[in-house]
Design a protein around this motif. Structure first.
Motif, short mmCIF file in Angstrom:
data_model
loop_
_atom_site.label_atom_id
_atom_site.label_comp_id
_atom_site.label_asym_id
_atom_site.label_seq_id
_atom_site.Cartn_x
_atom_site.Cartn_y
_atom_site.Cartn_z
N PHE A 291 1.09 -1.24 -0.05
CA PHE A 291 0.12 -0.12 0.12
C PHE A 291 0.81 1.35 -0.08
O PHE A 291 0.51 2.18 -0.70
N PRO B 229 -2.72 1.15 -6.34
CA PRO B 229 -4.02 1.12 -6.09
C PRO B 229 -4.56 0.11 -5.11
O PRO B 229 -3.98 -1.20 -5.26
N VAL B 230 -5.31 0.41 -4.17
CA VAL B 230 -5.98 -0.40 -3.05
C VAL B 230 -6.38 -1.73 -3.67
O VAL B 230 -5.97 -3.00 -3.14
N MET C 292 -14.10 1.87 -9.34
CA MET C 292 -13.04 1.84 -8.37
C MET C 292 -13.45 0.84 -7.17
O MET C 292 -12.72 0.15 -6.75
N ILE D 72 -12.35 -2.80 -5.88
CA ILE D 72 -11.80 -3.29 -4.48
C ILE D 72 -12.71 -4.49 -4.11
O ILE D 72 -12.12 -5.54 -3.47
N PHE E 170 -5.05 6.25 7.00
CA PHE E 170 -4.25 6.14 5.76
C PHE E 170 -5.02 5.59 4.66
O PHE E 170 -4.75 5.71 3.60
N ILE E 171 -6.04 4.58 4.83
CA ILE E 171 -6.93 3.94 3.92
C ILE E 171 -8.01 4.70 3.61
O ILE E 171 -8.85 4.73 4.56
N PRO E 172 -8.50 4.70 2.32
CA PRO E 172 -9.83 5.08 2.21
C PRO E 172 -10.88 4.12 2.92
O PRO E 172 -10.62 2.97 2.66
N VAL F 94 -4.00 11.73 4.90
CA VAL F 94 -5.10 11.75 3.77
C VAL F 94 -6.48 12.13 3.96
O VAL F 94 -7.37 11.64 3.37
N LEU G 131 -9.31 13.56 3.16
CA LEU G 131 -9.72 14.04 1.75
C LEU G 131 -10.46 15.26 2.17
O LEU G 131 -10.16 16.35 1.25
#
Lengths: 180, 442
Positions: free
Chosen positions: B18, B23-24, B285, B289, B337-339, B382, B384
């Motif tokens: 990551f 990309p995740v 997207m 995932i 850190f992660i969406p 991160v 947003l």
């Protein structure tokens, strides 16, 4: 080399248009299904399967377009804060990892599709749809995804495109996303 | 090698991959197939293609692109501006009225679009300059918009809840209902804090003799009412058991596109293509995932990592609330850190057996997870929403935006505590309307 990159980009754009078309079609079919079911009070046969297949296909076929437009979310902490040299190496690693995944899955899904085609697999629903049709979207989409990654790799190595598309003037990806 | 060692290796590899910025979706897929080959040999990949496909073969998932399209149609129209104007005209007499109407507009708009950055952008573009013009402090103007934007993933219809519902096999209808009161609670806490803060500073927004006429007030309604009616209609259709989430979302999406076209005259093919384009990008997207996360969790279960972890925690006999506290900290760190979509799909299948074994309600836990993820949206590195607000008001230093958001983060933590003490705030509405839940995960 430029011709190759341009050709891949054209393919990725086309894949995006196809994926968008499939999603739009899915919305129309859902509305048609609701109308038949709740207004005419009749049963529906193919709609549920069709909509599900369309969206599976849209996902795999739309993959390369979303990659080209940098829409696949990632953890961009290091790329944003790293220096230009480190950022380049990170971009290289990120591309190689994703390319490896795309290539392996293209082969595996192509084998899977072939099996469905040979044995004439049908869906278990009333519609008895031929499963090789939705399955075909996987090798096609993932193959195009691998191509787009190869194009990205060439652009990175030859310096045509900055790593992660980040230059000192580029706004944050999230900001672009929000359309400001 | 024991499942525990393998689990640690998977964790380290996932973090390392990551961090490269891959990309995740593809990072998860890569870890999935790499560890299957590494520990079970290349033969284990025979089912990889089918697993990848099966992750998406679910009619419930159809609701995701549909809700995204609904949001895209509303988000690309000037509905955000109208909503904002309408609320301001009705609420301007309340102390700190503009912030309150901003937060209200954020809550409504984010319910409509389900997107946090889009809410920040739409309401913030109008709200932040307006608040600053009327002399509101910068930290309140920017912080409240950052926080207001996060409400979208809690107030139904919420894509985060759909993902959680799919990952844990929890009823999506129940989750949506469970989000209603916690969403209102958070909105209320945000408003309360803002009013208190402004009142302590002795702040008055409008001159005492300023009035909007009734005509101005009522003229602001017709443009926003149809969208709100659609959302209420969707909720009614869902809970009346009239249609499935996917059907309701599909019709909702079509209606929102048509309404945007009718009310805002968005007839040009270009406008429609924009809606479709952003729907495609976001849906692909998220769905990608989902597909690779299923591959990833297939790897985890076939190496017995998930089961071993759940068993180890059950054997350790940790106090349930200590466990819940640890899980919250873990989710908060991940959220930084992660969406959200990535976190839910990766962690929910692992955490759910642990949670149910400790005697917690999975629907209630879905709400707690979501509030944790909301915090991640407004905390660096991160967050947003911070970037979006920064772009709207570039002259406000990032430090001010950050400090402005801190009280709202505290409100969210407070909400988690309140929900832990009174879980009924989340579970009462679904139990009342849909009957008590039966069995774990239902």
């Amino acid at each position: 080399m430029d011709i190759f990159i341009r050709a891949v980009r054209a393919l990725s754009l086309a894949s995006g248009v196809v994926a968008a078309g499939l999603i739009a079609l899915a919305v129309v079919v859902v509305c048609q299904m609701v109308f038949i079911r709740y207004v005419l009070n009749e049963t529906t046969i193919w709609q549920t399967d069709f909509v599900t297949f369309s969206l599976v296909a849209a996902t795999f076929i739309g993959g390369p377009y979303v990659l080209m437009t940098k829409g696949h979310v990632n953890v961009d902490v290091l790329p944003i804060y790293a220096g230009p040299r480190a950022r380049w190496w990170l971009a290289l690693a990120a591309i190689l990892i994703s390319l490896a995944f795309a290539l392996v899955m293209t082969i595996l899904t192509a084998q899977f599709w072939h099996e469905a085609w040979e044995n004439n697999w049908r869906s278990e629903s009333m519609w008895r749809a031929r499963m090789w049709i939705p399955y075909a979207s996987m090798p096609v989409g993932l193959g195009l995804l691998a191509l787009q990654y190869i194009a990205d790799l060439i652009e990175l190595v030859t310096g045509r495109e900055p790593p992660f598309g980040i230059t000192s003037q580029t706004p944050m990806p999230a900001v672009k996303e929000a359309g400001i | 090698m024991s499942p525990t060692t393998q689990g640690i290796l998977v964790l380290l590899a996932t973090i390392a991959i990551f961090l490269t910025g891959a990309p995740v979706a593809f990072g998860l897929g890569f870890v999935g197939i790499a560890f299957l080959v590494l520990f079970q040999g290349p033969d284990s990949l025979r089912v990889a293609a089918e697993t990848l496909y099966s992750g998406l073969h679910d009619f419930t998932l159809v609701s995701i692109p549909m809700f995204i399209m609904m949001g895209a149609a509303i988000g690309s129209s000037p509905a955000g501006r109208d909503l904002y104007i309408a609320l301001d005209r009705w609420l301007y007499r309340v102390p700190g009225g503009l912030v309150v109407s901003n937060l209200g507009a954020c809550a409504l708009f984010s319910a409509l679009t389900g997107s946090s950055p889009a809410t920040c952008a739409a309401i913030g573009k109008m709200g932040i300059p307006e608040m600053r013009n009327r002399g509101y402090p910068d930290e309140v103007a920017t912080g409240s918009i950052c926080a207001g934007g996060t409400l979208g993933i809690l107030i139904p219809p919420s894509i985060t809840f759909i993902l959680y519902g799919i990952a844990t096999e929890t009823s999506i209808g129940r989750l949506f209902l469970a989000g209603v009161f916690p969403g209102l609670l958070l909105t209320g806490l945000f408003m309360l804090w803002t009013i208190l803060y402004l009142w302590r500073q002795g702040f008055r927004a409008y001159a005492a003799d300023f009035r909007y006429s009734w005509k101005e007030k009522f003229l602001s309604i017709p443009k926003v009412a149809p969208f709100i009616i659609i959302v209420v209609g969707i909720m009614y259709v869902l809970y009346g058991g009239i249609a499935t989430p996917s059907e309701a979302a599909g019709v909702g999406a079509a209606m929102c596109v048509l309404l945007a076209a009718l009310i805002y005259r968005m007839w040009k093919p270009r406008a429609w293509w924009e809606i479709l384009r952003s729907t495609t990008r976001e849906s692909v997207m998220i769905l990608m995932i989902i597909a690779t996360a299923v591959l990833f969790s297939y790897m985890l279960t076939s190496l017995y990592i998930t089961q071993t972890l759940a068993q180890a925690i059950a054997d350790a006999q940790v106090n349930p609330w200590l466990l819940m506290g640890m899980i919250n900290v873990f989710l908060l760190v991940c959220g930084c850190f992660i969406p959200p979509a990535g976190i839910i799909l990766m962690t929910a299948p692992i955490l759910l057996p642990i949670i149910t074994a400790a005697g917690f309600d999975p629907v209630w836990f879905g709400v707690i997870v979501t509030i944790n993820l909301e915090i991640g949206l407004i905390t660096p590195p991160v967050g947003l929403n911070l970037f979006v607000v920064n772009a709207i008001a570039p002259d406000v230093p990032t430090k001010t935006v950050l400090w402005g958001s801190v009280p709202y983060v505290i409100c969210m933590i407070l909400a988690i505590v309140i929900l832990s003490i009174f879980p009924e705030i989340a579970t009462w509405l679904p139990d009342y309307l849909m009957g008590p839940a039966v069995g774990p995960g239902k």
